[in-house]
Design a protein around this motif. Structure first.
Motif, PDB file in Angstrom:
ATOM      1  N   SER A   1       0.842  -1.199   0.000  1.00 49.15           N
ATOM      2  CA  SER A   1       0.000   0.000   0.000  1.00 49.15           C
ATOM      3  C   SER A   1       0.874   1.245   0.000  1.00 49.15           C
ATOM      4  O   SER A   1       1.869   1.317   0.714  1.00 49.15           O
ATOM      5  CB  SER A   1      -0.916   0.002   1.224  1.00 49.15           C
ATOM      6  N   GLY A   2       0.500   2.212  -0.823  1.00 48.87           N
ATOM      7  CA  GLY A   2       1.269   3.441  -0.919  1.00 48.87           C
ATOM      8  C   GLY A   2       0.938   4.169  -2.200  1.00 48.87           C
ATOM      9  O   GLY A   2      -0.089   3.928  -2.826  1.00 48.87           O
ATOM     10  N   PRO A   3       1.828   5.061  -2.636  1.00 51.52           N
ATOM     11  CA  PRO A   3       1.576   5.864  -3.832  1.00 51.52           C
ATOM     12  C   PRO A   3       1.559   5.019  -5.107  1.00 51.52           C
ATOM     13  O   PRO A   3       1.532   3.796  -5.066  1.00 51.52           O
ATOM     14  CB  PRO A   3       2.741   6.866  -3.825  1.00 51.52           C
ATOM     15  N   SER A   4       1.646   5.695  -6.234  1.00 53.26           N
ATOM     16  CA  SER A   4       1.543   5.089  -7.552  1.00 53.26           C
ATOM     17  C   SER A   4       2.538   3.944  -7.757  1.00 53.26           C
ATOM     18  O   SER A   4       3.723   4.056  -7.400  1.00 53.26           O
ATOM     19  CB  SER A   4       1.792   6.155  -8.622  1.00 53.26           C
ATOM     20  N   PRO A   5       2.093   2.830  -8.352  1.00 54.25           N
ATOM     21  CA  PRO A   5       3.016   1.744  -8.687  1.00 54.25           C
ATOM     22  C   PRO A   5       4.119   2.160  -9.652  1.00 54.25           C
ATOM     23  O   PRO A   5       5.164   1.522  -9.706  1.00 54.25           O
ATOM     24  CB  PRO A   5       2.098   0.685  -9.318  1.00 54.25           C
TER      25      PRO A   5
ATOM     26  N   GLY B   1       6.412   1.904   3.299  1.00 51.39           N
ATOM     27  CA  GLY B   1       6.661   1.165   4.530  1.00 51.39           C
ATOM     28  C   GLY B   1       5.490   1.200   5.490  1.00 51.39           C
ATOM     29  O   GLY B   1       4.421   1.753   5.201  1.00 51.39           O
ATOM     30  N   GLY B   2       5.698   0.635   6.682  1.00 50.07           N
ATOM     31  CA  GLY B   2       4.656   0.567   7.700  1.00 50.07           C
ATOM     32  C   GLY B   2       4.858   1.616   8.772  1.00 50.07           C
ATOM     33  O   GLY B   2       5.401   2.706   8.512  1.00 50.07           O
ATOM     34  N   ASP B   3       4.452   1.298   9.989  1.00 48.35           N
ATOM     35  CA  ASP B   3       4.561   2.237  11.102  1.00 48.35           C
ATOM     36  C   ASP B   3       6.014   2.631  11.337  1.00 48.35           C
ATOM     37  O   ASP B   3       6.917   1.797  11.294  1.00 48.35           O
ATOM     38  CB  ASP B   3       3.988   1.599  12.380  1.00 48.35           C
ATOM     39  N   GLY B   4       6.233   3.925  11.593  1.00 48.98           N
ATOM     40  CA  GLY B   4       7.581   4.428  11.866  1.00 48.98           C
ATOM     41  C   GLY B   4       8.464   4.495  10.648  1.00 48.98           C
ATOM     42  O   GLY B   4       9.686   4.590  10.763  1.00 48.98           O
ATOM     43  N   ARG B   5       7.857   4.517   9.449  1.00 50.50           N
ATOM     44  CA  ARG B   5       8.657   4.439   8.232  1.00 50.50           C
ATOM     45  C   ARG B   5       9.521   5.672   7.993  1.00 50.50           C
ATOM     46  O   ARG B   5      10.648   5.544   7.506  1.00 50.50           O
ATOM     47  CB  ARG B   5       7.763   4.184   7.023  1.00 50.50           C
ATOM     48  N   GLU B   6       9.016   6.851   8.338  1.00 53.30           N
ATOM     49  CA  GLU B   6       9.806   8.058   8.076  1.00 53.30           C
ATOM     50  C   GLU B   6      11.059   8.103   8.953  1.00 53.30           C
ATOM     51  O   GLU B   6      12.152   8.411   8.473  1.00 53.30           O
ATOM     52  CB  GLU B   6       8.945   9.298   8.299  1.00 53.30           C
ATOM     53  N   ARG B   7      10.891   7.776  10.217  1.00 53.68           N
ATOM     54  CA  ARG B   7      12.056   7.764  11.115  1.00 53.68           C
ATOM     55  C   ARG B   7      13.062   6.700  10.660  1.00 53.68           C
ATOM     56  O   ARG B   7      14.282   6.941  10.624  1.00 53.68           O
ATOM     57  CB  ARG B   7      11.594   7.487  12.541  1.00 53.68           C
ATOM     58  N   ALA B   8      12.567   5.523  10.312  1.00 54.06           N
ATOM     59  CA  ALA B   8      13.457   4.451   9.876  1.00 54.06           C
ATOM     60  C   ALA B   8      14.189   4.829   8.594  1.00 54.06           C
ATOM     61  O   ALA B   8      15.394   4.558   8.447  1.00 54.06           O
ATOM     62  CB  ALA B   8      12.653   3.169   9.666  1.00 54.06           C
ATOM     63  N   ALA B   9      13.485   5.473   7.666  1.00 55.82           N
ATOM     64  CA  ALA B   9      14.112   5.869   6.404  1.00 55.82           C
ATOM     65  C   ALA B   9      15.193   6.917   6.639  1.00 55.82           C
ATOM     66  O   ALA B   9      16.271   6.853   6.020  1.00 55.82           O
ATOM     67  CB  ALA B   9      13.056   6.413   5.445  1.00 55.82           C
TER      68      ALA B   9
ATOM     69  N   THR C   1       7.528  -5.615   2.442  1.00 58.15           N
ATOM     70  CA  THR C   1       8.118  -6.960   2.375  1.00 58.15           C
ATOM     71  C   THR C   1       9.257  -7.040   1.367  1.00 58.15           C
ATOM     72  O   THR C   1      10.355  -7.506   1.696  1.00 58.15           O
ATOM     73  CB  THR C   1       7.030  -7.990   2.004  1.00 58.15           C
ATOM     74  N   VAL C   2       9.033  -6.570   0.139  1.00 61.70           N
ATOM     75  CA  VAL C   2      10.091  -6.680  -0.868  1.00 61.70           C
ATOM     76  C   VAL C   2      11.275  -5.776  -0.521  1.00 61.70           C
ATOM     77  O   VAL C   2      12.421  -6.091  -0.862  1.00 61.70           O
ATOM     78  CB  VAL C   2       9.550  -6.360  -2.268  1.00 61.70           C
ATOM     79  N   GLY C   3      11.028  -4.668   0.173  1.00 59.07           N
ATOM     80  CA  GLY C   3      12.130  -3.825   0.625  1.00 59.07           C
ATOM     81  C   GLY C   3      13.024  -4.559   1.606  1.00 59.07           C
ATOM     82  O   GLY C   3      14.256  -4.485   1.528  1.00 59.07           O
TER      83      GLY C   3
ATOM     84  N   VAL D   1       7.471 -13.811   6.621  1.00 61.12           N
ATOM     85  CA  VAL D   1       6.966 -12.927   7.675  1.00 61.12           C
ATOM     86  C   VAL D   1       5.977 -11.923   7.092  1.00 61.12           C
ATOM     87  O   VAL D   1       4.946 -11.608   7.698  1.00 61.12           O
ATOM     88  CB  VAL D   1       8.127 -12.217   8.390  1.00 61.12           C
ATOM     89  N   GLY D   2       6.281 -11.411   5.883  1.00 61.04           N
ATOM     90  CA  GLY D   2       5.347 -10.498   5.232  1.00 61.04           C
ATOM     91  C   GLY D   2       4.013 -11.160   4.955  1.00 61.04           C
ATOM     92  O   GLY D   2       2.948 -10.552   5.142  1.00 61.04           O
ATOM     93  N   ALA D   3       4.054 -12.423   4.515  1.00 60.92           N
ATOM     94  CA  ALA D   3       2.811 -13.152   4.249  1.00 60.92           C
ATOM     95  C   ALA D   3       2.031 -13.390   5.536  1.00 60.92           C
ATOM     96  O   ALA D   3       0.795 -13.274   5.555  1.00 60.92           O
ATOM     97  CB  ALA D   3       3.137 -14.483   3.573  1.00 60.92           C
ATOM     98  N   ILE D   4       2.726 -13.715   6.608  1.00 63.90           N
ATOM     99  CA  ILE D   4       2.048 -13.928   7.899  1.00 63.90           C
ATOM    100  C   ILE D   4       1.401 -12.637   8.380  1.00 63.90           C
ATOM    101  O   ILE D   4       0.251 -12.628   8.852  1.00 63.90           O
ATOM    102  CB  ILE D   4       3.060 -14.454   8.946  1.00 63.90           C
ATOM    103  N   LYS D   5       2.113 -11.526   8.230  1.00 63.03           N
ATOM    104  CA  LYS D   5       1.557 -10.232   8.650  1.00 63.03           C
ATOM    105  C   LYS D   5       0.334  -9.865   7.821  1.00 63.03           C
ATOM    106  O   LYS D   5      -0.659  -9.341   8.357  1.00 63.03           O
ATOM    107  CB  LYS D   5       2.625  -9.149   8.540  1.00 63.03           C
ATOM    108  N   ASP D   6       0.374 -10.135   6.521  1.00 60.80           N
ATOM    109  CA  ASP D   6      -0.784  -9.846   5.671  1.00 60.80           C
ATOM    110  C   ASP D   6      -1.998 -10.660   6.095  1.00 60.80           C
ATOM    111  O   ASP D   6      -3.133 -10.161   6.090  1.00 60.80           O
ATOM    112  CB  ASP D   6      -0.453 -10.153   4.207  1.00 60.80           C
ATOM    113  N   ARG D   7      -1.777 -11.911   6.489  1.00 55.11           N
ATOM    114  CA  ARG D   7      -2.895 -12.783   6.842  1.00 55.11           C
ATOM    115  C   ARG D   7      -3.422 -12.503   8.237  1.00 55.11           C
ATOM    116  O   ARG D   7      -4.628 -12.520   8.467  1.00 55.11           O
ATOM    117  CB  ARG D   7      -2.451 -14.253   6.747  1.00 55.11           C
ATOM    118  N   HIS D   8      -2.503 -12.294   9.175  1.00 55.49           N
ATOM    119  CA  HIS D   8      -2.905 -12.162  10.577  1.00 55.49           C
ATOM    120  C   HIS D   8      -3.068 -10.710  11.007  1.00 55.49           C
ATOM    121  O   HIS D   8      -3.606 -10.419  12.079  1.00 55.49           O
ATOM    122  CB  HIS D   8      -1.888 -12.870  11.479  1.00 55.49           C
TER     123      HIS D   8
END
Length: 519
Positions: free
Chosen positions: A114-118, A163-171, A250-252, A362-369
């Protein structure tokens, strides 16, 4: 062969430009978004085919010789040349990069973060691939620096925008740490180029430091090693990594762990060891000590995250495990022996395959759960993968035992050879000190087994390991596109574990030559 290698680097850049252009009417498919994602799969597939063709045409009888070389003057006033080439050290890394990028593009086609334009996402992914491939293909110090820096901006935006939560700080932490390290590294590269009279890596390696004074070598290794250690990541320069992995899509995370971390350790083998052997010898014991601290620290951090009630994040745990695994790579390099350096290069490839698979899972598990929190995944209504998604649970268990170094899988050989190199380090290095490092690294393998098995017990069994899934409904098991993205990683992990000679036969002659100074 020259055209193949040049095209491997250039095609992703052309593809990135094309991704930003409007899709031709006949190729739009059901939507422009689908068209650009399909474009990403196509371009990365072409690049993978080019690297496979390069590997097929490679002269495997002479892996120490630079092949598919291109050497063109670029900036004559500074002596900078467009010099490309591939040998037994760089070829596996080129194929690994192309493979992981292609699998990431396939995964993103069906599961776009999820995010901006592909459009921007695909373009950044291709620029990232081009920079990484160039880092492993160039043979000029300044070009290496440019390629080394080229990957930072696309990875920054992949984390910050998708990214997910805290993405700006992590970047921001990612970009600041790596840029500061790169500035220091640039000074060391310039020092070598000016004092050595050339920026050509092959010529400098052939001189084996004879044109550089001892003081120059020491200063250069300190500067270059600092920049490479940040990217590796070596303790204590690792603190940007867990945040970046936790926040990245996930791919990142797959590409960050699978290929970007390898650029740092590759720089040690390609630049530091053959070009400044005197400085490398001075700092080798310190590098080994930091590597072992990283192994133990990473394992203890993972154990702390894995325990019940710690609110540990599974992505963060896998990130800390990378600190430990890359510690084995650095330990192998620090032995300054063919055995240790071959082990480091093998562990590089194994880590890319196994940790790439783990981040996919882990990305797949997060998407499902809906979460990657270990306490939530292992509670009474948690993931309980063995009962709710048995194929996904089986793959997670496979990735875990591969990561802990089970004999017969790829993770075993690199760690074993790194410790074997520590048993007999290069002449002039303290054997008692390296025996201590070997013993501590062995302890690290036991700690790795402990936290990986805890993760499998909690996530796969559910109910915090008591075997009760809590009556929760079944999760969606592994889907066809996930099988397509993950099966090559599983197959190569098994193949490398059962047939290590396929990789060691490539790297060993090249490593022997590099340690002799390219002679």
């Amino acid at each position: 062969m020259q055209i193949l290698l040049a095209a491997t680097v250039v095609v992703p850049l052309l593809g990135a430009v094309a991704a930003l252009l409007p899709a031709p009417p006949g190729l739009k498919g059901s939507s422009p978004e689908q068209a650009v994602l399909r474009h990403g799969v196509t371009v990365t597939g072409v690049v993978l085919a080019l690297t496979v063709a390069l590997a097929a045409g490679f002269d495997h009888d002479h892996p120490a010789r630079m092949q598919a070389t291109t050497d063109i003057s670029w900036i004559p006033a500074l002596g900078i040349r467009i010099h490309l080439g591939v040998d037994g050290v760089s070829l596996p890394l080129l194929v690994l990069t192309a493979l992981l990028t292609f699998l990431s593009a396939v995964y993103s086609y069906f599961k776009m973060p999820s995010g901006p334009s592909p459009k921007a996402f695909v373009a950044l992914l291709l620029v990232l691939e081009a920079g990484t491939l160039a880092s492993f293909a160039v043979l000029d110090l300044m070009l290496f620096f440019l390629a080394f820096e080229m990957v930072l901006i696309p990875m920054y935006f992949l984390i910050a925008r998708w990214g997910g939560d805290g993405r700006e700080r992590a970047a921001w932490r990612f970009i600041l740490y790596t840029l500061l390290g790169s500035v220091v590294m640039l000074l060391g590269l310039l020092l070598i180029g000016i004092k050595g009279g050339t920026f050509d890596m092959v010529a400098l390696a052939t001189d084996n430091g004879s044109g550089l004074s001892h003081t120059t070598q020491v200063i250069a290794v300190l500067a270059i090693g600092t920049g490479l250690a940040v990217k590796a990541p070596m303790w204590p320069f690792h603190s940007w990594l867990p945040d970046a992995h936790t926040a990245a899509p996930t791919v990142g995370s797959v590409l960050l762990a699978g290929v970007l971390l390898k650029m740092g350790t590759y720089g040690f083998v390609r630049i530091v060891l053959p070009i400044a052997p005197g400085g490398a010898h001075i700092f080798a014991p310190y590098l080994a000590a930091f590597a072992v601290v990283g192994i133990i620290y990473g394992s203890l951090a993972c154990l702390a995250l894995a325990r019940r009630g710690a609110k540990g994040d599974l992505k963060r745990l896998i990130a800390y495990s990378s600190v430990g695994h890359m510690g084995f790579v650095l330990l192998g390099i620090a032995t300054l022996t063919p055995t240790g350096v071959n082990g480091a290069l093998f562990a590089n490839i194994a880590h890319g395959l196994i940790t790439g698979l783990l981040f996919f899972l882990v990305g797949a598990i997060k998407d499902r759960h809906g979460t990657s929190d270990l306490d939530a995944l292992s509670g009474a209504t948690g993931a309980a993968l063995y009962g709710r998604a048995p194929r996904l649970g089986g793959l997670l268990a496979f990735g875990a035992v591969a990561s802990l170094g089970l004999p017969g899988l790829a993770g075993f050989w690199g760690e074993m050879l790194a410790m074997l190199g520590s048993f007999h380090p290069a002449e002039g290095l303290s054997r008692p000190a390296y025996l201590t490092y070997m013993a501590l690294a062995g302890l690290g393998t036991l700690l790795t087994a402990a936290y990986m098995l805890i993760v499998v017990r909690r996530v796969c069994m559910g109910g915090d390991g008591d075997g009760r899934p809590g009556g929760a409904p079944a999760l969606t098991d592994v889907q066809s596109y996930e099988f397509a993205a993950w099966t090559p990683l599983v197959a190569l992990t098994v193949l490398a574990g059962l047939w290590p000679a396929a990789l060691l036969g490539l790297t060993d002659p090249a490593v022997q030559q590099l340690l002799r100074g390219g002679n």
